[in-house]
Design an enzyme around this catalytic site. Sequence first.
Site, short mmCIF file in Angstrom:
data_model
loop_
_atom_site.label_atom_id
_atom_site.label_comp_id
_atom_site.label_asym_id
_atom_site.label_seq_id
_atom_site.Cartn_x
_atom_site.Cartn_y
_atom_site.Cartn_z
N TYR A 1 9.13 49.00 53.81
CA TYR A 1 10.09 48.95 54.80
C TYR A 1 10.93 47.81 54.72
CZ TYR A 1 7.47 52.54 57.61
OH TYR A 1 7.04 53.59 57.74
N ASP B 1 13.72 57.11 55.85
CA ASP B 1 13.73 57.88 56.68
C ASP B 1 13.44 57.45 58.30
OD1 ASP B 1 10.94 57.61 56.68
OD2 ASP B 1 10.69 59.47 55.94
N HIS C 1 8.32 62.07 56.66
CA HIS C 1 7.26 60.82 57.15
C HIS C 1 6.25 61.44 58.12
CE1 HIS C 1 7.78 56.52 58.11
NE2 HIS C 1 6.65 56.80 58.80
#
Length: 385
Positions: free
Chosen positions: A133, A161, A250
């Site tokens: 991330y 995403d 995800h």
Amino acid sequence: ILEQCYNLMDFEAVARRVMKKTAWAYYSSGADDEITMRENHSAYHKIWFRPRVLVDVEKVDFSTTMLGTKVDIPFYVTATALGKLGNPEGEVVLTRGAKKHNVVQMIPTLASCSFDEIIDAAEGEQVQWLQLYVNKDRAVTKRIVEHAEKRGCKGLFITVDAPQLGRREKDMRSKFSDVGSNVQGGGDVDRSQGAARAISSFIDPALSWKDIPWFLSITKMPILLKGVQCVEDVIRAIEAGVHGVVLSNHGGRQLDFARSGIEVLAEVMPVLRERGWQDRIEIYIDGGVRRATDIIKAVCLGAKGVGIGRPFLYAMSAYGLPGVDRAMQLLKDEMEMNMRLIGASKISDLNPTLVDTRGLNMHTAVVPEDTLGRNVYDPLIGPKE
Ligand code: HOC
């Protein structure tokens, strides 16, 4: 009992019973009405096999390579956050399972164990990738990437995403209070709106294609974009010079009504083949994989491999390492049998002519809910008591 788990769905049913309610809510929740989460699995039901007969399948070898690493079977343990919610030892349990079965583990940014603990658990014997991330503070991100490379990670998977957290209502309702202080990569923790919100405030929503050259400049690890959802972006990823993509939504936790990875794969591969670009990147998919037949379908359609997340979390939460071990072994057993039955003795035998995809793009039924908003029927684990 562990021996009575005969497939990956069985672990989910047990985990649901034994896990803390808050932990179950975090792991199992999907975005909004959870249509995409269910579709991820049910999309595989729309693809049928076209087996070949009279093929010598006495010996079946389903080992393959992923980013140059030889693995026993075309799946990897994909990144899932907060492993200690399910097992006090956390992600290292998954590391040990991956190591035993010679598959790759993708280390999550939001792991409960520290990155170094997870690397150390592999004892230098198992290949690991890093799921990233991207932090608003790029200096932090750079440090994480450089450290991962130094510690031997063989791939960098940038999650693309999640510019904002999807709305996981089950998780929000559960009044989450178990976010440990050792969540890696997390910022300030606001516990009032569910686990995911509590740990994700540091993630940069301004991340864009313009950042890709910078990532390519700070690491020699292959870079893959995790969360690509249409062929246009796959083409853009190739043009940007990344090494691969994960077609993923995800786990249905972000945009509800995003298409399943397998559906997107069926869109992407013909376009890449038409351009002669199919070997320019490695394509992975994740979401909804529960059976070796799902893995086979994905590989037939052109995926190098598939990521599996929740099922291993559930196996770990229910039974610890023996659960993860059994879940992986069940997939290997299913793989061997189904490769034989489809008439393929090795991974390179799997190709699009072995599947009939005409059923894709079919309407998915909405699962009815009771008055408390719980699904009355869960296609993964059957009717609720
Ligand atoms: C915008 C941030 O992957 C999950 C984890 C954490 C999500 C962070 C998204 O719960 O799906």
